[in-house]
Design a protein around this motif. Sequence first.
Motif, mmCIF file in Angstrom:
data_model
loop_
_atom_site.group_PDB
_atom_site.id
_atom_site.type_symbol
_atom_site.label_atom_id
_atom_site.label_comp_id
_atom_site.label_asym_id
_atom_site.label_seq_id
_atom_site.Cartn_x
_atom_site.Cartn_y
_atom_site.Cartn_z
ATOM 1 N N LYS A 147 0.853 -1.204 0.000
ATOM 2 C CA LYS A 147 0.000 0.000 0.000
ATOM 3 C C LYS A 147 0.882 1.245 0.000
ATOM 4 O O LYS A 147 1.930 1.270 0.651
ATOM 5 C CB LYS A 147 -0.883 0.004 1.253
ATOM 6 C CG LYS A 147 -1.909 1.118 1.286
ATOM 7 C CD LYS A 147 -3.170 0.744 0.506
ATOM 8 C CE LYS A 147 -4.179 1.863 0.463
ATOM 9 N NZ LYS A 147 -3.912 2.834 -0.599
ATOM 10 N N GLY A 148 0.434 2.275 -0.736
ATOM 11 C CA GLY A 148 1.177 3.521 -0.728
ATOM 12 C C GLY A 148 0.751 4.411 0.425
ATOM 13 O O GLY A 148 -0.350 4.267 0.957
ATOM 14 N N PRO B 211 5.549 1.528 -3.178
ATOM 15 C CA PRO B 211 4.412 0.633 -2.960
ATOM 16 C C PRO B 211 4.307 -0.368 -4.109
ATOM 17 O O PRO B 211 4.842 -0.139 -5.190
ATOM 18 C CB PRO B 211 3.205 1.572 -2.948
ATOM 19 C CG PRO B 211 3.651 2.837 -3.562
ATOM 20 C CD PRO B 211 5.130 2.916 -3.427
ATOM 21 N N GLY B 212 3.643 -1.487 -3.864
ATOM 22 C CA GLY B 212 3.422 -2.457 -4.942
ATOM 23 C C GLY B 212 4.196 -3.742 -4.765
ATOM 24 O O GLY B 212 4.860 -3.974 -3.758
ATOM 25 N N THR B 213 4.059 -4.604 -5.744
ATOM 26 C CA THR B 213 4.787 -5.886 -5.742
ATOM 27 C C THR B 213 5.252 -6.091 -7.170
ATOM 28 O O THR B 213 4.733 -6.941 -7.885
ATOM 29 C CB THR B 213 3.866 -7.052 -5.327
ATOM 30 O OG1 THR B 213 2.641 -6.981 -6.088
ATOM 31 C CG2 THR B 213 3.526 -7.008 -3.864
ATOM 32 N N SER B 214 6.214 -5.277 -7.604
ATOM 33 C CA SER B 214 6.555 -5.305 -9.025
ATOM 34 C C SER B 214 8.056 -5.338 -9.270
ATOM 35 O O SER B 214 8.816 -5.890 -8.480
ATOM 36 C CB SER B 214 5.885 -4.133 -9.726
ATOM 37 O OG SER B 214 6.054 -4.260 -11.128
ATOM 38 N N ASP B 215 8.472 -4.738 -10.361
ATOM 39 C CA ASP B 215 9.874 -4.808 -10.779
ATOM 40 C C ASP B 215 10.864 -4.519 -9.655
ATOM 41 O O ASP B 215 11.788 -5.299 -9.399
ATOM 42 C CB ASP B 215 10.137 -3.809 -11.914
ATOM 43 C CG ASP B 215 9.465 -4.235 -13.212
ATOM 44 O OD1 ASP B 215 8.321 -3.850 -13.447
ATOM 45 O OD2 ASP B 215 10.121 -4.988 -13.957
ATOM 46 N N LEU C 30 10.883 -7.351 -6.999
ATOM 47 C CA LEU C 30 11.485 -8.582 -7.510
ATOM 48 C C LEU C 30 12.983 -8.402 -7.671
ATOM 49 O O LEU C 30 13.775 -9.252 -7.290
ATOM 50 C CB LEU C 30 10.872 -8.941 -8.862
ATOM 51 C CG LEU C 30 9.470 -9.512 -8.806
ATOM 52 C CD1 LEU C 30 8.844 -9.536 -10.194
ATOM 53 C CD2 LEU C 30 9.492 -10.911 -8.218
ATOM 54 N N SER C 31 13.368 -7.258 -8.220
ATOM 55 C CA SER C 31 14.788 -7.031 -8.485
ATOM 56 C C SER C 31 15.592 -6.940 -7.213
ATOM 57 O O SER C 31 16.662 -7.532 -7.115
ATOM 58 C CB SER C 31 14.968 -5.737 -9.285
ATOM 59 O OG SER C 31 14.385 -5.900 -10.549
ATOM 60 N N ASP D 174 -3.972 -4.845 0.706
ATOM 61 C CA ASP D 174 -2.735 -4.796 -0.077
ATOM 62 C C ASP D 174 -1.571 -5.407 0.698
ATOM 63 O O ASP D 174 -0.649 -5.986 0.114
ATOM 64 C CB ASP D 174 -2.378 -3.352 -0.448
ATOM 65 C CG ASP D 174 -3.336 -2.765 -1.473
ATOM 66 O OD1 ASP D 174 -3.290 -1.550 -1.695
ATOM 67 O OD2 ASP D 174 -4.139 -3.540 -2.041
ATOM 68 N N ARG E 260 -1.705 -7.868 2.879
ATOM 69 C CA ARG E 260 -1.766 -9.343 2.836
ATOM 70 C C ARG E 260 -1.074 -9.849 1.577
ATOM 71 O O ARG E 260 -0.390 -10.871 1.595
ATOM 72 C CB ARG E 260 -3.224 -9.831 2.848
ATOM 73 C CG ARG E 260 -3.875 -9.722 4.202
ATOM 74 C CD ARG E 260 -5.234 -10.391 4.246
ATOM 75 N NE ARG E 260 -5.993 -9.818 5.344
ATOM 76 C CZ ARG E 260 -6.908 -8.878 5.211
ATOM 77 N NH1 ARG E 260 -7.219 -8.433 4.018
ATOM 78 N NH2 ARG E 260 -7.519 -8.381 6.278
ATOM 79 N N LYS E 261 -1.252 -9.110 0.477
ATOM 80 C CA LYS E 261 -0.585 -9.500 -0.765
ATOM 81 C C LYS E 261 0.932 -9.406 -0.596
ATOM 82 O O LYS E 261 1.684 -10.238 -1.077
ATOM 83 C CB LYS E 261 -1.003 -8.577 -1.915
ATOM 84 C CG LYS E 261 -2.449 -8.696 -2.344
ATOM 85 C CD LYS E 261 -2.680 -7.822 -3.567
ATOM 86 C CE LYS E 261 -4.075 -7.295 -3.659
ATOM 87 N NZ LYS E 261 -5.049 -8.288 -4.115
ATOM 88 N N GLU E 262 1.365 -8.373 0.092
ATOM 89 C CA GLU E 262 2.801 -8.189 0.288
ATOM 90 C C GLU E 262 3.368 -9.332 1.122
ATOM 91 O O GLU E 262 4.464 -9.827 0.866
ATOM 92 C CB GLU E 262 3.069 -6.841 0.974
ATOM 93 C CG GLU E 262 4.493 -6.345 0.827
ATOM 94 C CD GLU E 262 4.804 -5.854 -0.570
ATOM 95 O OE1 GLU E 262 3.864 -5.634 -1.357
ATOM 96 O OE2 GLU E 262 5.988 -5.703 -0.878
ATOM 97 N N ASN F 5 2.184 -12.300 1.218
ATOM 98 C CA ASN F 5 2.248 -13.443 0.314
ATOM 99 C C ASN F 5 3.415 -13.350 -0.646
ATOM 100 O O ASN F 5 4.048 -14.353 -0.978
ATOM 101 C CB ASN F 5 0.938 -13.586 -0.459
ATOM 102 C CG ASN F 5 -0.077 -14.358 0.355
ATOM 103 O OD1 ASN F 5 0.247 -15.384 0.931
ATOM 104 N ND2 ASN F 5 -1.279 -13.855 0.431
ATOM 105 N N PHE F 6 3.718 -12.141 -1.083
ATOM 106 C CA PHE F 6 4.894 -11.922 -1.929
ATOM 107 C C PHE F 6 6.148 -12.377 -1.187
ATOM 108 O O PHE F 6 6.984 -13.108 -1.726
ATOM 109 C CB PHE F 6 4.996 -10.440 -2.304
ATOM 110 C CG PHE F 6 6.329 -10.043 -2.892
ATOM 111 C CD1 PHE F 6 7.290 -9.380 -2.131
ATOM 112 C CD2 PHE F 6 6.635 -10.337 -4.211
ATOM 113 C CE1 PHE F 6 8.518 -9.019 -2.674
ATOM 114 C CE2 PHE F 6 7.869 -9.979 -4.763
ATOM 115 C CZ PHE F 6 8.807 -9.322 -3.992
#
Lengths: 278, 161
Positions: free
Chosen positions: A23-24, A134-138, A141-142, A168, A170-172, A174-175
């Motif tokens: 979350k941002g 925020p997020g679960t992106s590049d 992952l990097s 959001d 909970r997703k993190e 899980n990430f």
Amino acid sequence: AEAAELRARLRAVRHTVLVLSGKGGVGKSTFSALLAHGLAADETKQVALLDIDICGPSIPKIMGLEGEQVHQSGSGWSPVYVEENLGVMSVGFLLSSPDDAVIWRGPKKNGLIKQFLRDVDWGEVDYLIVDTPPGTSDEHLSIVQYLSATHIDGAVIVTTPQEVSLQDVRKEINFCRKVKLPIIGVVENMSGFVCPKCKNESQIFPPTTGGAEKMCQNLSVSLLGKVPLDPQIGKSCDSGQSFLAEAPESPATLSYRNIIQRIQEYCEQHHLQEEKIM
Amino acid sequence: TPAERANLAGVRHIVLVLSGKGGVGKSTLSTELALALRQAGKRVGILDVDLCGPSIPRMLRVQDSAVHQCDSGWVPVFVGQDKAIALMSIGFLLERPDDAVVWRGPKKNALIKQFVTDVAWGELDFLIVDTPPGTSDEHISTVEALRPHQLLGAVLVTTPQ
């Protein structure tokens, strides 16, 4: 060969902590900065703060380093030092104007993150704190991929009490599990507001589904602490001062300090266990 | 392509809600804007292109909805008191709501392009497009995909600090 380069550069880093959310606007950068300040209060510890939020780098302003430039030396890029034992690196330092938008797609962002890790001459570091967007992106992952060259002690996940944030977060979580990143724990920010005049407590972001506490119980992660809202926090961030130093009596300061101590203990214990294994 | 144009051909105005900063209230504003326009008698749709943190379904109490395809593309979920606001969000495509969408840019771009051109919106006065924080893949791809259509402009959201 690249992995070897990264390993070499990061060999002198004892502990690495990622600050994540999903979350941002929940206080990742604020928390990262205060974690760095808190750890650097011990003058015997060398602390490094790396800001990989390429689109919205908040760390330069929060650390009072806006307008600073990065210097290159023979041994690589030099971080910008706030204190002798607290160095900072952010894409913000590479922009010619703070209002320049960095409109990059994923691959270019990844390239810069790798460069930060490979080319910044941190020296010997006790704690490397990595502030993320925020997020679960590049970027996420990097950083996990590149830091596998060293080891990451774990992630601190920041949230606010409301369900819109928790969903959001909970997703993190899980990430983190997906990429096998240990979770040090969750911090619940903006957790209540105590009026300085009447001392009444209000829930500005009501925990309609039980807040971080319930989520942590359900997902078996540690709740590191709850930090109340304090208007001084935002002010300190805007003026580039350490909130912990400006408002030592605030209940928020007490919460932050407890949380920072728990993170320190987690890292030290982790290190001891590793040394035992070796 | 003709098919791509068709799905947005019936949309009169497209409004992007942007910020740069996270957590300032973009999704909240997008939702309220859509509801207010609907109350004023307009035909409204919402496109939620926040792939990592889709908030709109929960805000409109349809987080458990599923989406279907028809001949012209994805059928939006109809929300609001009179079920007259059309909503499309990646939230609807997740098997489990706690699943993280851990995608790199190129995969996100492909989905956004599909979202933008493959939803059977029908006739709308306003399509509100809610975006994630930042200035990256999602934003570039969304603007690129929408540019040939009736892109009215952007509303920027901030907080005072």
